[in-house]
Design a protein around this motif. Structure first.
Motif, PDB file in Angstrom:
ATOM      1  N   GLY A  22      58.159  -4.075  59.823  1.00 23.18           N
ATOM      2  CA  GLY A  22      57.714  -3.009  58.947  1.00 23.18           C
ATOM      3  C   GLY A  22      56.277  -2.642  59.289  1.00 23.18           C
ATOM      4  O   GLY A  22      55.410  -3.520  59.380  1.00 23.18           O
ATOM      5  N   TYR A  23      56.011  -1.369  59.503  1.00 16.45           N
ATOM      6  CA  TYR A  23      54.672  -0.934  59.907  1.00 16.45           C
ATOM      7  C   TYR A  23      53.655  -1.241  58.819  1.00 16.45           C
ATOM      8  O   TYR A  23      53.838  -0.909  57.647  1.00 16.45           O
ATOM      9  CB  TYR A  23      54.680   0.565  60.205  1.00 16.45           C
ATOM     10  CG  TYR A  23      53.324   1.135  60.577  1.00 16.45           C
ATOM     11  CD1 TYR A  23      52.736   0.836  61.799  1.00 16.45           C
ATOM     12  CD2 TYR A  23      52.641   1.980  59.698  1.00 16.45           C
ATOM     13  CE1 TYR A  23      51.499   1.351  62.147  1.00 16.45           C
ATOM     14  CE2 TYR A  23      51.400   2.509  60.040  1.00 16.45           C
ATOM     15  CZ  TYR A  23      50.836   2.192  61.261  1.00 16.45           C
ATOM     16  OH  TYR A  23      49.607   2.708  61.597  1.00 16.45           O
ATOM     17  N   ARG A  24      52.569  -1.885  59.223  1.00 13.93           N
ATOM     18  CA  ARG A  24      51.458  -2.190  58.311  1.00 13.93           C
ATOM     19  C   ARG A  24      50.203  -1.514  58.858  1.00 13.93           C
ATOM     20  O   ARG A  24      49.714  -1.907  59.926  1.00 13.93           O
ATOM     21  CB  ARG A  24      51.246  -3.697  58.205  1.00 13.93           C
ATOM     22  CG  ARG A  24      52.424  -4.431  57.567  1.00 13.93           C
ATOM     23  CD  ARG A  24      52.183  -5.937  57.477  1.00 13.93           C
ATOM     24  NE  ARG A  24      52.165  -6.577  58.772  1.00 13.93           N
ATOM     25  CZ  ARG A  24      51.093  -7.073  59.363  1.00 13.93           C
ATOM     26  NH1 ARG A  24      49.899  -6.981  58.773  1.00 13.93           N
ATOM     27  NH2 ARG A  24      51.179  -7.661  60.548  1.00 13.93           N
ATOM     28  N   PRO A  25      49.679  -0.501  58.168  1.00 11.31           N
ATOM     29  CA  PRO A  25      48.541   0.259  58.708  1.00 11.31           C
ATOM     30  C   PRO A  25      47.350  -0.604  59.096  1.00 11.31           C
ATOM     31  O   PRO A  25      46.783  -0.425  60.187  1.00 11.31           O
ATOM     32  CB  PRO A  25      48.196   1.227  57.570  1.00 11.31           C
ATOM     33  CG  PRO A  25      49.485   1.417  56.849  1.00 11.31           C
ATOM     34  CD  PRO A  25      50.164   0.086  56.905  1.00 11.31           C
ATOM     35  N   TYR A  26      46.976  -1.549  58.229  1.00 11.15           N
ATOM     36  CA  TYR A  26      45.819  -2.378  58.555  1.00 11.15           C
ATOM     37  C   TYR A  26      46.158  -3.439  59.592  1.00 11.15           C
ATOM     38  O   TYR A  26      45.304  -3.840  60.392  1.00 11.15           O
ATOM     39  CB  TYR A  26      45.225  -2.997  57.285  1.00 11.15           C
ATOM     40  CG  TYR A  26      44.413  -1.996  56.517  1.00 11.15           C
ATOM     41  CD1 TYR A  26      43.080  -1.769  56.814  1.00 11.15           C
ATOM     42  CD2 TYR A  26      45.004  -1.241  55.504  1.00 11.15           C
ATOM     43  CE1 TYR A  26      42.343  -0.820  56.131  1.00 11.15           C
ATOM     44  CE2 TYR A  26      44.272  -0.281  54.810  1.00 11.15           C
ATOM     45  CZ  TYR A  26      42.940  -0.088  55.122  1.00 11.15           C
ATOM     46  OH  TYR A  26      42.226   0.869  54.452  1.00 11.15           O
ATOM     47  N   GLY A  27      47.412  -3.874  59.597  1.00 16.72           N
ATOM     48  CA  GLY A  27      47.842  -4.797  60.638  1.00 16.72           C
ATOM     49  C   GLY A  27      47.800  -4.149  62.004  1.00 16.72           C
ATOM     50  O   GLY A  27      47.385  -4.763  62.995  1.00 16.72           O
ATOM     51  N   ALA A  28      48.222  -2.890  62.081  1.00 16.62           N
ATOM     52  CA  ALA A  28      48.197  -2.158  63.343  1.00 16.62           C
ATOM     53  C   ALA A  28      46.761  -1.912  63.796  1.00 16.62           C
ATOM     54  O   ALA A  28      46.457  -1.956  64.997  1.00 16.62           O
ATOM     55  CB  ALA A  28      48.944  -0.831  63.199  1.00 16.62           C
ATOM     56  N   TYR A  29      45.884  -1.649  62.847  1.00 13.73           N
ATOM     57  CA  TYR A  29      44.473  -1.462  63.200  1.00 13.73           C
ATOM     58  C   TYR A  29      43.901  -2.741  63.797  1.00 13.73           C
ATOM     59  O   TYR A  29      43.260  -2.724  64.864  1.00 13.73           O
ATOM     60  CB  TYR A  29      43.676  -1.051  61.968  1.00 13.73           C
ATOM     61  CG  TYR A  29      42.189  -0.909  62.230  1.00 13.73           C
ATOM     62  CD1 TYR A  29      41.699   0.150  62.977  1.00 13.73           C
ATOM     63  CD2 TYR A  29      41.274  -1.838  61.726  1.00 13.73           C
ATOM     64  CE1 TYR A  29      40.340   0.284  63.232  1.00 13.73           C
ATOM     65  CE2 TYR A  29      39.919  -1.714  61.965  1.00 13.73           C
ATOM     66  CZ  TYR A  29      39.453  -0.650  62.720  1.00 13.73           C
ATOM     67  OH  TYR A  29      38.110  -0.525  62.972  1.00 13.73           O
TER      68      TYR A  29
END
Length: 322
Positions: free
Chosen positions: A187-194
């Motif tokens: 599941g896409y996590r915005p802060y994880g991707a950052y």
């Protein structure tokens, strides 16, 4: 690391110099603000129309560097350049979208300069909504990392001094899955991707320096991060709550852009070894003055860095010749 110098203030408690750094108060700890003259040097700064990118540009041009502002929005870039307290003839605004391979190629081809002394890989987005990039990864990984890999490869034959790779404390604890860069299995996590993109920045820094050294190049790669700095980057977060926190709470605990830019300026101008990482010297590296800082265990794993390099080069088609 180069010894810190403090100079002689013009008046009690004032930072030496005029224009950009004049009137700033020098704390008793004696921070580094004595940026050396940059006359005759050519610097390219990506993401130079806002935040620490704009502040880095202004400081370097104020000290005599010819600075190319590599920006997505040229009109905005010109307005920002016109408002800077630096000689306007030293500021050159060019279009560059680091998430677009065609834009990167056009920027490099159109850069009519025989040399670039310093490239500052600064442009970035933070915690944005999910979008797939031209390279098939999430957009943050493309903007913050892959675009700068390709840009650095295209400009490297003209770079005479160094590449400054801008990362973040968000690299700590990041989950960089090189087999799932589009987040299709998670599941896409915005802060994880950052955070993953910022860890990739440090892998790029380390592996680039390793390869430069092995090739006998005098060019060096240096890293920097701005700590907690007031910037519009938090306004791009995909989460509404975090946008509100960024707009109202962040300014209360963060540094002004000029101070957040100082680690980048230090990395770009001072005599530091390759693969040095510069950040604020305060608690948690959130605030303070430029100094050499550490990084996470994952960021110092040479095998992980080599694999990140190989995946990045394969995705972008970047050719370094190293």
């Amino acid at each position: 690391m180069h010894r810190r110098t403090h100079g002689h203030p013009r008046r009690a408690g004032a930072v030496p110099g005029d224009g950009v750094l004049s009137g700033l108060r020098r704390p008793r700890s004696g921070p580094w603000v004595d940026v050396p003259r940059q006359d005759g040097r050519v610097v390219v700064v990506t993401g130079a129309s806002a935040g620490v990118g704009a502040a880095t540009t202004e400081i370097l041009a104020h000290r005599g560097a010819h600075v190319v502002l590599a920006v997505r929005d040229v009109e905005k870039g010109r307005r920002v350049a016109d408002a800077m307290r630096a000689p306007r003839h030293l500021l050159d605004v060019r279009r560059l979208d680091v998430a677009d391979p065609d834009s990167i190629a056009a920027f490099a081809d159109g850069l009519d300069l025989d040399r670039v002394d310093v490239l500052v890989d600064n442009a970035g987005v933070m915690a944005t909504a999910y979008r797939v990039s031209a390279w098939g990864t999430d957009d943050q990984f493309a903007t913050n990392h892959l675009g700068h890999v390709l840009l650095t490869a295209l400009l490297l034959p003209r770079i005479t001094d160094r590449v400054v790779v801008v990362s973040s404390q968000s690299h700590r604890g990041a989950d960089l899955d090189l087999d799932d860069l589009d987040w299709s299995r998670r599941g896409y996590r915005p802060y994880g991707a950052y955070g993953a993109s910022k860890l990739a920045n440090l892998h790029f820094l380390a592996e680039l320096q390793r390869r430069l050294t092995a090739a006998g190049s005098r060019v060096r790669a240096v890293g920097a991060h701005p700590g907690s700095t007031r910037s519009a980057i938090t306004q791009g977060a995909g989460n509404g709550l975090m946008r509100r926190i960024g707009a109202f709470g962040h300014p209360l605990v963060s540094m002004p852009p000029w101070q957040g830019a100082l680690p980048l300026v230090y990395a770009a101008t001072m005599d530091v070894p390759g693969n040095t990482y510069i950040g604020p010297d305060g608690p948690g590296e959130l605030r303070g003055w430029p100094t050499a800082v550490g990084r996470s265990r994952a960021a110092t794993d040479p095998d992980f860095a080599r694999r990140t390099w190989e995946v990045s080069v394969q995705l972008t088609g970047a050719r370094f010749g190293l």
